[in-house]
Motif scaffolding. Structure first.
Motif, PDB file in Angstrom:
ATOM      1  N   LYS A 160      -4.985  -0.666  11.551  1.00 37.14           N
ATOM      2  CA  LYS A 160      -6.537  -0.626  11.592  1.00 37.14           C
ATOM      3  C   LYS A 160      -6.869  -1.938  12.008  1.00 37.14           C
ATOM      4  N   GLN A 161      -6.512  -2.899  10.858  1.00 38.21           N
ATOM      5  CA  GLN A 161      -7.023  -4.328  11.117  1.00 38.21           C
ATOM      6  C   GLN A 161      -5.887  -5.433  11.180  1.00 38.21           C
ATOM      7  N   GLN A 162      -5.980  -6.139  12.060  1.00 37.06           N
ATOM      8  CA  GLN A 162      -5.322  -7.217  12.196  1.00 37.06           C
ATOM      9  C   GLN A 162      -6.215  -8.489  12.865  1.00 37.06           C
ATOM     10  N   GLY A 163      -6.324  -9.513  11.712  1.00 30.34           N
ATOM     11  CA  GLY A 163      -6.705 -10.828  12.076  1.00 30.34           C
ATOM     12  C   GLY A 163      -6.178 -12.055  11.402  1.00 30.34           C
ATOM     13  N   ASN A 164      -6.816 -13.301  11.462  1.00 34.32           N
ATOM     14  CA  ASN A 164      -6.134 -14.430  11.369  1.00 34.32           C
ATOM     15  C   ASN A 164      -7.282 -15.196  10.557  1.00 34.32           C
ATOM     16  N   THR A 165      -6.940 -15.634   9.354  1.00 38.76           N
ATOM     17  CA  THR A 165      -8.153 -16.324   8.676  1.00 38.76           C
ATOM     18  C   THR A 165      -8.657 -17.604   9.501  1.00 38.76           C
ATOM     19  N   VAL A 191     -12.569  -2.579  10.323  1.00 35.39           N
ATOM     20  CA  VAL A 191     -12.940  -1.642   9.256  1.00 35.39           C
ATOM     21  C   VAL A 191     -13.088  -0.085   9.659  1.00 35.39           C
ATOM     22  N   GLY A 192     -12.787   0.891   8.708  1.00 36.83           N
ATOM     23  CA  GLY A 192     -13.028   2.065   8.875  1.00 36.83           C
ATOM     24  C   GLY A 192     -12.716   3.032   7.754  1.00 36.83           C
ATOM     25  N   PRO A 193     -13.005   4.290   7.833  1.00 36.81           N
ATOM     26  CA  PRO A 193     -13.108   5.270   6.798  1.00 36.81           C
ATOM     27  C   PRO A 193     -11.697   5.567   6.401  1.00 36.81           C
ATOM     28  N   VAL A 194     -11.496   5.783   5.053  1.00 38.42           N
ATOM     29  CA  VAL A 194     -10.422   6.542   4.434  1.00 38.42           C
ATOM     30  C   VAL A 194     -10.909   8.059   4.100  1.00 38.42           C
ATOM     31  N   SER A 195      -9.705   8.584   3.765  1.00 35.84           N
ATOM     32  CA  SER A 195      -9.859  10.112   3.194  1.00 35.84           C
ATOM     33  C   SER A 195      -8.939  10.244   1.853  1.00 35.84           C
ATOM     34  N   PRO A 196      -9.434  11.240   1.149  1.00 36.61           N
ATOM     35  CA  PRO A 196      -8.462  11.562   0.024  1.00 36.61           C
ATOM     36  C   PRO A 196      -6.980  11.742   0.582  1.00 36.61           C
ATOM     37  N   GLY A 197      -6.189  11.178  -0.216  1.00 37.96           N
ATOM     38  CA  GLY A 197      -4.860  11.499   0.136  1.00 37.96           C
ATOM     39  C   GLY A 197      -4.017  10.302   0.917  1.00 37.96           C
ATOM     40  N   ASP A 198      -5.047   9.632   1.595  1.00 40.75           N
ATOM     41  CA  ASP A 198      -4.689   8.664   2.551  1.00 40.75           C
ATOM     42  C   ASP A 198      -3.870   7.390   1.790  1.00 40.75           C
ATOM     43  N   VAL A 199      -2.877   6.702   2.455  1.00 43.98           N
ATOM     44  CA  VAL A 199      -1.980   5.693   1.855  1.00 43.98           C
ATOM     45  C   VAL A 199      -2.633   4.369   2.498  1.00 43.98           C
ATOM     46  N   ILE A 200      -3.265   3.467   1.976  1.00 47.53           N
ATOM     47  CA  ILE A 200      -3.466   2.024   2.529  1.00 47.53           C
ATOM     48  C   ILE A 200      -2.408   0.969   2.354  1.00 47.53           C
ATOM     49  N   THR A 201      -1.935   0.396   3.025  1.00 52.09           N
ATOM     50  CA  THR A 201      -0.947  -0.737   3.063  1.00 52.09           C
ATOM     51  C   THR A 201      -1.469  -1.903   3.765  1.00 52.09           C
ATOM     52  N   CYS A 202      -1.569  -3.209   3.363  1.00 54.41           N
ATOM     53  CA  CYS A 202      -2.115  -4.376   3.678  1.00 54.41           C
ATOM     54  C   CYS A 202      -1.302  -5.574   3.365  1.00 54.41           C
ATOM     55  N   GLY A 203      -1.406  -6.422   4.167  1.00 54.72           N
ATOM     56  CA  GLY A 203      -0.506  -7.646   3.799  1.00 54.72           C
ATOM     57  C   GLY A 203      -1.378  -8.873   4.549  1.00 54.72           C
ATOM     58  N   LEU A 204      -0.621 -10.144   3.911  1.00 58.09           N
ATOM     59  CA  LEU A 204      -0.668 -11.453   4.388  1.00 58.09           C
ATOM     60  C   LEU A 204       0.690 -11.697   4.901  1.00 58.09           C
ATOM     61  N   THR A 205       0.853 -11.959   6.195  1.00 60.62           N
ATOM     62  CA  THR A 205       2.217 -11.871   6.807  1.00 60.62           C
ATOM     63  C   THR A 205       2.879 -12.978   6.241  1.00 60.62           C
ATOM     64  N   LEU A 244       3.677 -13.540   3.004  1.00 60.41           N
ATOM     65  CA  LEU A 244       3.178 -13.763   1.766  1.00 60.41           C
ATOM     66  C   LEU A 244       3.206 -12.630   0.720  1.00 60.41           C
ATOM     67  N   ALA A 245       2.553 -11.362   1.328  1.00 61.65           N
ATOM     68  CA  ALA A 245       2.207 -10.395   0.397  1.00 61.65           C
ATOM     69  C   ALA A 245       1.804  -9.206   0.932  1.00 61.65           C
ATOM     70  N   THR A 246       2.378  -7.979   0.424  1.00 60.51           N
ATOM     71  CA  THR A 246       2.121  -6.773   0.840  1.00 60.51           C
ATOM     72  C   THR A 246       1.645  -5.920  -0.523  1.00 60.51           C
ATOM     73  N   MET A 247       0.936  -4.762  -0.283  1.00 59.51           N
ATOM     74  CA  MET A 247       0.431  -3.973  -1.262  1.00 59.51           C
ATOM     75  C   MET A 247       0.089  -2.832  -0.686  1.00 59.51           C
ATOM     76  N   THR A 248       0.245  -1.539  -1.707  1.00 55.29           N
ATOM     77  CA  THR A 248      -0.079  -0.099  -1.138  1.00 55.29           C
ATOM     78  C   THR A 248      -0.945   0.349  -2.221  1.00 55.29           C
ATOM     79  N   PHE A 249      -1.928   1.190  -1.686  1.00 51.23           N
ATOM     80  CA  PHE A 249      -2.981   1.950  -2.800  1.00 51.23           C
ATOM     81  C   PHE A 249      -3.136   3.112  -2.049  1.00 51.23           C
ATOM     82  N   HIS A 288      -6.489 -21.228   6.261  1.00 53.86           N
ATOM     83  CA  HIS A 288      -7.072 -20.991   7.554  1.00 53.86           C
ATOM     84  C   HIS A 288      -6.040 -20.713   8.637  1.00 53.86           C
ATOM     85  N   ASP A 289      -4.586 -20.142   8.149  1.00 53.71           N
ATOM     86  CA  ASP A 289      -3.877 -19.840   9.071  1.00 53.71           C
ATOM     87  C   ASP A 289      -2.921 -18.607   8.769  1.00 53.71           C
ATOM     88  N   ILE A 290      -3.526 -17.718   8.238  1.00 48.94           N
ATOM     89  CA  ILE A 290      -2.669 -16.438   7.775  1.00 48.94           C
ATOM     90  C   ILE A 290      -3.280 -15.435   8.660  1.00 48.94           C
TER      91      ILE A 290
END
Ligand SMILES: O=C([O-])CC(=O)C(=O)O
Ligand SMILES: [Mg+2]
Length: 216
Positions: free
Chosen positions: A152-157, A191-205, A207-212, A139-141
């Motif tokens: 697009k999204q920036q939050g904390n657990t 939260v929000g829409p994505v389109s074909p061809g978009d690249v989503i990158t996300c992370g837990l600061t 600790l982890a990142t990933m790209t799709f 609860h501190d991430i």
């Protein structure tokens, strides 16, 4: 930690999702803050590992990203007490709860289940396994998501309405949690829409990142 990852993906265990667990996200979609957790499931066929593309589900033109902290169950249990719930955590992962918002909106209006909006193939992209000692307090991430480099999204657990031990206890009152099960703990706002061809990158600061990438 490939062995940890395979433990929860290759066993193909269930994915239990928590909805509306951050008040700003409940508000942005016009939903009330829940008084008890909103729970739904994704099938194991929704898992997607990095290197594979997220694909729009049949009949949807409005596919939304939702970045979430995933909790991996390490010890099975039924009717787990909140006081011992943390002992059932085997690790964590970064996850996306990809949602066909147009299908979900249609189902919400009719009071029908969200299964097709949430459970299509590729709706649960996940990152690598994070051992529990890397996260002494879930609860501190900081959790974030970009689409094509735009934040697009920036939050904390810490802002979860229902905390992880409560969620484990609550879910397990109804269904046995098995080793390798994954609990998605809900998404922060943005939260929000994505389109074909978009690249989503996300992370837990820290600790982890990933790209799709997203495909039609
Ligand atoms: O679709 C929704 O708004 C519910 C949900 O999954 C979340 O809050 O993470
Ligand atoms: Mg979600």
């Amino acid at each position: 930690m490939a062995s940890g990852l395979s433990r929860f993906v290759e066993l193909g265990r269930k994915i239990v999702c928590v909805g509306r667990n951050y008040s700003e996200h409940a508000a942005e979609l016009g939903n009330k803050v829940p008084t008890e957790p909103v729970i739904f499931l994704k099938p194991t066929t929704s898992y997607l590992k990095e290197g594979n593309a997220i694909t729009f589900p049949h009949g949807s033109d409005n596919l939304h990203h939702e970045v979430e902290l995933g909790v991996v169950i390490g010890k099975p249990g039924f009717q787990i007490r909140e006081s011992t719930a943390m002992e059932h955590i085997g690790g964590y992962t970064l996850a996306l709860d990809m949602t066909a918002r147009d299908i979900q909106d249609k189902m919400k209006k009719k009071g029908l289940p969200w299964t097709l909006a949430k459970g299509f193939d590729s709706s649960c992209p996940i990152g690598s396994f994070i051992p529990p000692d890397k996260i002494p307090d879930p609860h501190d991430i900081e959790i974030w998501l970009k689409v094509n480099d735009a934040m697009k999204q920036q939050g904390n657990t810490k802002n979860m309405i229902f905390k992880v031990p409560f969620l484990i206890s609550f879910i397990s009152q109804f269904m046995t949690l098995e080793t390798g099960d994954l609990i998605l703990t809900g998404t922060p706002s943005g939260v929000g829409p994505v389109s074909p061809g978009d690249v989503i990158t996300c992370g837990l600061t820290g600790l982890a990142t990933m790209t799709f990438t997203v495909n039609k």
